[in-house]
Design a protein around this motif. Structure first.
Motif, short mmCIF file in Angstrom:
data_model
loop_
_atom_site.label_atom_id
_atom_site.label_comp_id
_atom_site.label_asym_id
_atom_site.label_seq_id
_atom_site.Cartn_x
_atom_site.Cartn_y
_atom_site.Cartn_z
N GLU A 101 0.85 -1.19 0.00
CA GLU A 101 0.00 0.00 0.00
C GLU A 101 0.89 1.24 0.00
OE1 GLU A 101 -3.38 0.09 -0.07
OE2 GLU A 101 -3.45 -2.10 -0.19
N LEU A 102 0.64 2.15 -0.94
CA LEU A 102 1.42 3.38 -1.04
C LEU A 102 0.74 4.49 -0.25
CD1 LEU A 102 2.70 4.99 -4.32
CD2 LEU A 102 1.48 6.32 -2.64
N SER A 103 1.52 5.24 0.50
CA SER A 103 1.02 6.45 1.15
C SER A 103 2.08 7.54 1.01
CB SER A 103 0.66 6.19 2.62
OG SER A 103 1.73 5.61 3.31
N VAL A 104 1.62 8.79 0.90
CA VAL A 104 2.50 9.92 0.65
C VAL A 104 2.85 10.59 1.97
CG1 VAL A 104 2.79 12.09 -0.61
CG2 VAL A 104 1.39 10.27 -1.59
N MET A 105 4.14 10.81 2.21
CA MET A 105 4.61 11.40 3.46
C MET A 105 4.76 12.92 3.33
SD MET A 105 7.36 8.40 4.29
CE MET A 105 7.78 8.94 5.92
N PHE A 106 5.45 13.38 2.29
CA PHE A 106 5.58 14.82 2.07
C PHE A 106 6.06 15.07 0.64
CE2 PHE A 106 9.67 13.58 3.87
CZ PHE A 106 10.60 14.24 3.08
N ILE A 107 5.90 16.33 0.21
CA ILE A 107 6.39 16.73 -1.10
C ILE A 107 7.17 18.03 -0.95
CG2 ILE A 107 4.52 15.58 -2.33
CD1 ILE A 107 3.25 18.31 -2.82
N ARG A 108 8.09 18.25 -1.89
CA ARG A 108 8.84 19.51 -1.97
C ARG A 108 8.73 20.01 -3.40
NH1 ARG A 108 13.10 17.07 1.45
NH2 ARG A 108 12.88 18.08 3.47
N ILE A 109 8.32 21.25 -3.52
CA ILE A 109 8.19 21.88 -4.82
C ILE A 109 9.15 23.06 -4.82
CG2 ILE A 109 6.60 22.89 -6.49
CD1 ILE A 109 5.91 19.97 -5.61
N PRO A 110 10.31 22.95 -5.48
CA PRO A 110 11.36 23.96 -5.36
C PRO A 110 10.97 25.36 -5.81
CG PRO A 110 11.91 22.39 -7.08
CD PRO A 110 10.68 21.87 -6.39
N ASP A 111 10.08 25.48 -6.79
CA ASP A 111 9.72 26.82 -7.26
C ASP A 111 8.47 27.38 -6.56
OD1 ASP A 111 7.97 25.06 -8.43
OD2 ASP A 111 8.14 25.87 -10.45
N ASN A 112 8.03 26.72 -5.50
CA ASN A 112 6.87 27.19 -4.73
C ASN A 112 7.38 28.01 -3.54
OD1 ASN A 112 4.65 27.58 -3.11
ND2 ASN A 112 3.97 25.45 -3.18
N PRO A 113 7.13 29.32 -3.50
CA PRO A 113 7.63 30.15 -2.41
C PRO A 113 6.74 30.14 -1.16
CG PRO A 113 6.51 31.53 -3.99
CD PRO A 113 6.49 30.12 -4.55
N ASP A 114 5.63 29.41 -1.21
CA ASP A 114 4.71 29.38 -0.06
C ASP A 114 5.38 28.75 1.16
OD1 ASP A 114 2.78 30.47 -1.69
OD2 ASP A 114 1.84 28.54 -2.14
N PRO A 115 5.07 29.25 2.35
CA PRO A 115 5.62 28.66 3.57
C PRO A 115 5.21 27.19 3.72
CG PRO A 115 4.53 30.75 4.05
CD PRO A 115 4.20 30.39 2.62
N ALA A 116 6.06 26.43 4.35
CA ALA A 116 5.78 25.00 4.57
C ALA A 116 4.60 24.84 5.51
CB ALA A 116 7.02 24.32 5.16
N TYR A 117 3.88 23.73 5.31
CA TYR A 117 2.76 23.43 6.20
C TYR A 117 2.49 21.93 6.23
CZ TYR A 117 -0.03 23.34 1.86
OH TYR A 117 -0.52 23.08 0.62
N ARG A 118 1.76 21.50 7.26
CA ARG A 118 1.30 20.12 7.35
C ARG A 118 -0.17 20.13 6.95
NH1 ARG A 118 3.62 15.98 9.34
NH2 ARG A 118 4.96 17.14 10.74
N LEU A 119 -0.53 19.21 6.05
CA LEU A 119 -1.89 19.13 5.54
C LEU A 119 -2.58 17.92 6.18
CD1 LEU A 119 -3.92 20.27 3.46
CD2 LEU A 119 -2.93 18.69 1.79
N TYR A 120 -3.63 18.19 6.94
CA TYR A 120 -4.42 17.13 7.58
C TYR A 120 -5.64 16.77 6.74
CZ TYR A 120 -1.59 18.11 11.69
OH TYR A 120 -0.54 18.29 12.55
N ALA A 121 -6.18 17.75 6.06
CA ALA A 121 -7.35 17.62 5.18
C ALA A 121 -7.32 18.86 4.30
CB ALA A 121 -8.63 17.55 6.00
N PRO A 122 -8.11 18.90 3.23
CA PRO A 122 -8.03 20.05 2.32
C PRO A 122 -8.16 21.40 3.02
CG PRO A 122 -9.33 18.32 1.34
CD PRO A 122 -9.02 17.87 2.73
#
Length: 123
Positions: free
Chosen positions: A31-52
């Motif tokens: 079973e695949l699950s996603v832990m985190f992503i990094r988008i280098p050209d995205n200047p938005d501050p980092a955050y943890r996503l629990y739901a949309p």
């Protein structure tokens, strides 16, 4: 590029696209699950996503990083639904996941069965 970190109970992979976007994901019992992503050209501050609509700021992390709830990492389909703007990244993860499932799982020493410690392996 696919990198793998393997323990006895799970394998953790990192997929990187040609644009530099990265997804770190794990496989437990196929079973695949996603832990985190990094988008280098995205200047938005980092955050943890629990739901949309439920996010927690992570001011000490790199901009462009989105973490998922470590108590319930989302499956790829859910991550794709929550963040459809990264369809190119999800497509790469899906392709590499299919490759992972098609290959026999081997341990660091090359054997198919047995225990091993933690190790990063290039695919």
């Amino acid at each position: 590029m696919l990198l793998r970190h393997q323990t006895v109970t799970e394998s953790i992979y990192r997929t990187e696209t040609v644009t530099g976007a990265q997804a770190t994901w794990r496989v437990v019992k196929n079973e695949l699950s996603v832990m985190f992503i990094r988008i280098p050209d995205n200047p938005d501050p980092a955050y943890r996503l629990y739901a949309p609509a439920l996010r927690e700021a992570m001011p000490n992390e790199d901009a462009g990083t989105i973490f998922f709830d470590s108590e319930a990492y989302p499956a790829l389909a859910k991550a794709r639904k929550w963040l459809p703007e990264y369809a190119h990244l999800w497509d790469e993860v899906a392709a590499e996941f299919r490759e992972v499932l098609a290959k026999p799982r081997t341990k660091a020493g090359g054997c198919v069965e047995g225990r091993m410690g933690e190790v990063w392996l290039s695919q």
